[in-house]
Write an enzyme that holds these catalytic residues in place. Structure first.
Site, short mmCIF file in Angstrom:
data_model
loop_
_atom_site.label_atom_id
_atom_site.label_comp_id
_atom_site.label_asym_id
_atom_site.label_seq_id
_atom_site.Cartn_x
_atom_site.Cartn_y
_atom_site.Cartn_z
CG HIS A 277 -1.74 -1.06 1.55
ND1 HIS A 277 -2.90 -1.31 0.88
CD2 HIS A 277 -1.67 -2.02 2.52
CE1 HIS A 277 -3.51 -2.37 1.39
NE2 HIS A 277 -2.77 -2.82 2.39
C1 BDR Z 1 -3.09 1.03 5.50
O1 BDR Z 1 -3.26 0.56 6.85
C2 BDR Z 1 -2.04 -0.01 7.30
O2 BDR Z 1 -2.27 -1.35 7.60
C3 BDR Z 1 -1.03 0.12 6.20
O3 BDR Z 1 0.22 0.55 6.73
C4 BDR Z 1 -1.62 1.13 5.24
O4 BDR Z 1 -1.19 2.45 5.51
C5 BDR Z 1 -3.82 0.09 4.56
O5 BDR Z 1 -5.18 0.11 4.82
#
Ligand code: BDR
Ligand code: CA
Length: 364
Positions: A277
């Site tokens: 992500h």
């Molecule tokens: C987001 O939430 C966290 O788990 C990750 O670092 C990312 O920023 C994804 O939904």
């Protein structure tokens, strides 16, 4: 892949990265790697952390441990601690995905009581995230350059900064954040974690009168670190002449990705690998042409029972909007596509660059 005409490619990009404080978790770690290892015309000028879990100090120190090991050239960079909790709501934790300390399963980082880590922790308290952002913004305005403000955690620090220093927003080229989803969620049917943690803050950010780009789950879920890519991470050695087939840096990165892979497999059933992500935000600043994005009206649901935390994207322009980026306009560029192979080439270029300087390798 289409080039997005709304995004200007800049000659020199300066980045401020605001990441999950309690968990510069596994993909935040990769965002830090990219931000510190891009070509020299793209510079990380600020790093701050924000709430996300119970022990705020924990991810501040994680961010410090990561940047210390990845990037000796950023030794003078102060890591600014941000808001320990959302604007209104209680803090949320996500140990299921990132482990109790936010960097579960990661090998090779220095211990918390390492003298350099302790000293950087001490200097981090000279200015909090909002103060640090204000100082950087004033410097940018007086020097005549702009900064890309990137967020990979809940948007509390940005909302506070925008509320306290609206007149300094002109220092920023744009805000790019990982968060939200168009009709999907990962911590609710339609709620993504970063937005759900602090929906009121997210609404303040999307209403700010400045260009914003949202990198939602719909796109980040395409950037999967497949097993082939995980093997590439381990097996490709740098040109430093190490006798084994990998480097300590690559071993640490592999431990980051494989922990994340196991979490995503057991929690979300991602069998092919975890999505990287947060790293996409930095890629977007560095290489906007890898993304396709469309400008929409986006609001955040802060009140409903089923949909709190949802980024509500008016894809068919049901209302009339003006040309502003603020409360009456189509306020957000929503990423809709990414050139995945080119993104991973950029990622591996950064790993190669980091391999030549990382303290993890020097200690070997
Ligand atoms: C987001 O939430 C966290 O788990 C990750 O670092 C990312 O920023 C994804 O939904
Ligand atoms: Ca994050």
């Amino acid at each position: 892949m289409c080039f997005n005409p709304n995004v200007t490619t800049l000659v020199l990009n300066k980045i401020w990265l605001d990441c999950d404080p309690v968990r510069p978790g596994h993909d935040d770690a990769c965002a830090i790697l990219l931000a510190t290892s891009l070509p020299s015309d793209i510079n990380l000028v600020g790093l701050s952390t924000v709430h996300g879990n119970a022990s705020g100090e924990c991810t501040l120190s994680n961010a410090i441990r990561l940047i210390h090991m990845f990037s000796p050239q950023h030794d003078a960079l102060v890591v600014h601690p941000g808001a320990p909790k959302p604007l209104i709501r209680p803090s949320r934790a996500d140990p299921e995905i990132h482990g109790p300390d936010g960097l579960g399963g990661v090998v090779g980082l220095p211990p918390l009581n390492h003298p350099v880590i302790l000293s950087r922790l001490e200097s981090s308290h000279t200015a909090n995230a909002v103060e640090g952002l204000a100082a950087a913004a004033k410097l940018a305005i007086s020097s005549g350059y702009k900064i890309h403000l990137v967020a990979t955690g809940p948007l509390t620090n940005l909302a506070l900064f925008i509320s306290v220093y609206p007149y300094l927003l002109s220092a920023f080229e744009e805000v790019c954040f990982m968060g939200g989803g168009v009709g999907i969620g990962n911590r609710g049917a339609v709620a993504e974690f970063n937005i759900l943690c602090d929906p009121e803050a997210a609404q303040i950010v999307v209403d700010a009168p400045i260009r914003k780009t949202m990198i939602p789950l719909n796109v980040t879920h395409k950037a999967i670190v497949t097993e082939t890519l995980q093997r590439r991470l381990l097996n490709e050695c740098s040109e430093r002449g190490l006798s084994n087939t990998t480097t300590p840096l690559r071993h640490t990165l592999h431990s980051i990705v494989s922990y994340f892979a196991a979490s995503y497999k057991s929690v979300f059933g991602f069998n092919d690998g975890p999505p990287l992500h947060d790293a996409l935000t930095i890629a977007y600043v560095a290489r906007p042409e890898l993304f396709r994005a469309t400008r929409y009206r986006v609001d955040v649901d802060c009140i409903s029972t089923l949909g709190t935390g949802q980024t509500v994207v008016d894809a068919f322009n049901y209302r009339d909007y003006d040309d502003s980026w603020g409360p009456t306009g189509k306020n957000v560029l929503v990423a809709e596509g990414i050139d995945v192979p080119a993104f991973f080439e950029l990622f591996f270029e950064c790993v190669d660059r980091c391999d030549t300087v990382s303290r993890l390798n020097l200690a070997a």
